[in-house]
Design a protein around this motif. Sequence first.
Motif, PDB file in Angstrom:
ATOM      1  N   LEU A  64       0.601 -14.742  -1.668  1.00 19.42           N
ATOM      2  CA  LEU A  64       1.167 -13.421  -1.866  1.00 19.42           C
ATOM      3  C   LEU A  64       1.888 -12.932  -0.625  1.00 19.42           C
ATOM      4  N   VAL A  65       2.725 -11.935  -0.852  1.00 19.51           N
ATOM      5  CA  VAL A  65       3.350 -11.202   0.234  1.00 19.51           C
ATOM      6  C   VAL A  65       3.111  -9.726  -0.065  1.00 19.51           C
ATOM      7  N   VAL A  66       2.628  -9.016   0.940  1.00 24.35           N
ATOM      8  CA  VAL A  66       2.214  -7.625   0.782  1.00 24.35           C
ATOM      9  C   VAL A  66       3.130  -6.730   1.604  1.00 24.35           C
ATOM     10  N   SER A  67       3.661  -5.689   0.963  1.00 24.98           N
ATOM     11  CA  SER A  67       4.438  -4.704   1.713  1.00 24.98           C
ATOM     12  C   SER A  67       3.601  -3.447   1.862  1.00 24.98           C
ATOM     13  N   GLY A  68       3.321  -3.099   3.104  1.00 29.62           N
ATOM     14  CA  GLY A  68       2.548  -1.909   3.387  1.00 29.62           C
ATOM     15  C   GLY A  68       1.112  -2.222   3.749  1.00 29.62           C
ATOM     16  N   SER A  69       0.368  -1.166   3.912  1.00 30.21           N
ATOM     17  CA  SER A  69      -1.006  -1.273   4.376  1.00 30.21           C
ATOM     18  C   SER A  69      -1.940  -0.497   3.467  1.00 30.21           C
ATOM     19  N   VAL A  70      -3.162  -0.931   3.408  1.00 28.46           N
ATOM     20  CA  VAL A  70      -4.222  -0.201   2.711  1.00 28.46           C
ATOM     21  C   VAL A  70      -5.349   0.112   3.698  1.00 28.46           C
ATOM     22  N   PHE A  71      -5.058  -0.056   4.960  1.00 27.48           N
ATOM     23  CA  PHE A  71      -6.047   0.034   6.030  1.00 27.48           C
ATOM     24  C   PHE A  71      -6.836   1.340   6.003  1.00 27.48           C
ATOM     25  N   SER A  72      -6.178   2.444   5.697  1.00 23.72           N
ATOM     26  CA  SER A  72      -6.853   3.744   5.770  1.00 23.72           C
ATOM     27  C   SER A  72      -7.989   3.884   4.761  1.00 23.72           C
ATOM     28  N   TRP A  73      -7.894   3.216   3.619  1.00 20.62           N
ATOM     29  CA  TRP A  73      -8.956   3.322   2.613  1.00 20.62           C
ATOM     30  C   TRP A  73      -9.670   1.998   2.359  1.00 20.62           C
ATOM     31  N   ASN A  74      -9.212   0.927   2.988  1.00 19.31           N
ATOM     32  CA  ASN A  74      -9.854  -0.376   2.840  1.00 19.31           C
ATOM     33  C   ASN A  74      -9.604  -1.193   4.114  1.00 19.31           C
ATOM     34  N   PRO A  75     -10.268  -0.848   5.215  1.00 21.58           N
ATOM     35  CA  PRO A  75      -9.960  -1.449   6.514  1.00 21.58           C
ATOM     36  C   PRO A  75     -10.205  -2.953   6.623  1.00 21.58           C
ATOM     37  N   THR A  76     -10.932  -3.545   5.694  1.00 17.56           N
ATOM     38  CA  THR A  76     -11.166  -4.990   5.765  1.00 17.56           C
ATOM     39  C   THR A  76     -10.236  -5.768   4.825  1.00 17.56           C
ATOM     40  N   SER A  77      -9.272  -5.079   4.252  1.00 12.50           N
ATOM     41  CA  SER A  77      -8.389  -5.727   3.276  1.00 12.50           C
ATOM     42  C   SER A  77      -7.347  -6.618   3.938  1.00 12.50           C
ATOM     43  N   PHE A  78      -6.916  -7.616   3.202  1.00 11.11           N
ATOM     44  CA  PHE A  78      -5.873  -8.566   3.612  1.00 11.11           C
ATOM     45  C   PHE A  78      -6.148  -9.193   4.978  1.00 11.11           C
ATOM     46  N   TYR A 147      -3.082  -0.182  16.051  1.00 10.39           N
ATOM     47  CA  TYR A 147      -4.499  -0.528  15.940  1.00 10.39           C
ATOM     48  C   TYR A 147      -4.680  -1.773  15.060  1.00 10.39           C
ATOM     49  N   GLN A 148      -3.987  -1.801  13.928  1.00 11.66           N
ATOM     50  CA  GLN A 148      -4.069  -2.962  13.037  1.00 11.66           C
ATOM     51  C   GLN A 148      -3.612  -4.231  13.748  1.00 11.66           C
ATOM     52  N   ILE A 149      -2.539  -4.129  14.504  1.00 10.33           N
ATOM     53  CA  ILE A 149      -2.023  -5.284  15.241  1.00 10.33           C
ATOM     54  C   ILE A 149      -3.056  -5.761  16.256  1.00 10.33           C
TER      55      ILE A 149
END
Length: 181
Positions: A64-78, A147-149
């Motif tokens: 898959l290729v994901v555009s964007g982040s879900v970090f704020s509500w699912n910090p362990t995602s992707f 922070y994600q980086i």
Amino acid sequence: MKIQLIGASGTGKSTLARYIAEKEQIKWIDTDHYLWKDETFSEKHPIEQRLKMYEHDRNEFDQLVVSGSVFSWNPTSFTDRDLLVFLTLDDEQRFERLIKREIVRGGTTSLWLNEQGNQTNDFLEWCKTYYTAKSSSDIGTFAEHKYQIAQSKSPVLKLDSNQSLEILYREIIKYLQRNPL
């Protein structure tokens, strides 16, 4: 292949992710699909619904290729991605893109003139906070992306999105070929 693209609104994450998905024949996930109930971007899905949709996609697709982040509500995602791509773009160009997009989505009546005579709306005003927000919990900001980086277990590739889709795509593929999964 699992690639995630992050960056400020207007840097071309969705456009590039869709392009990569078509070229590689893999699933494209736009994280806005998890957050918003429809294309008016006015009502959010509850977090439990977002998590269900996320889990479904993660169980369904190996590449898959994901555009964007879900970090704020699912910090362990992707976190099992092979590459995190951070897109940047000069703010003047970014806002030109954003204004055009806002006009396509809502027409010229969705914008007003600010004190400097520039077209704006609530979303564009929020976009102006990308570099000034200080907390990593501020969704969709440089602080959050930085922070994600820093936390990324996968390699991070920084690209200026003021290039053609084909050039950006080739840079990503070349990086993955030089750094096998």
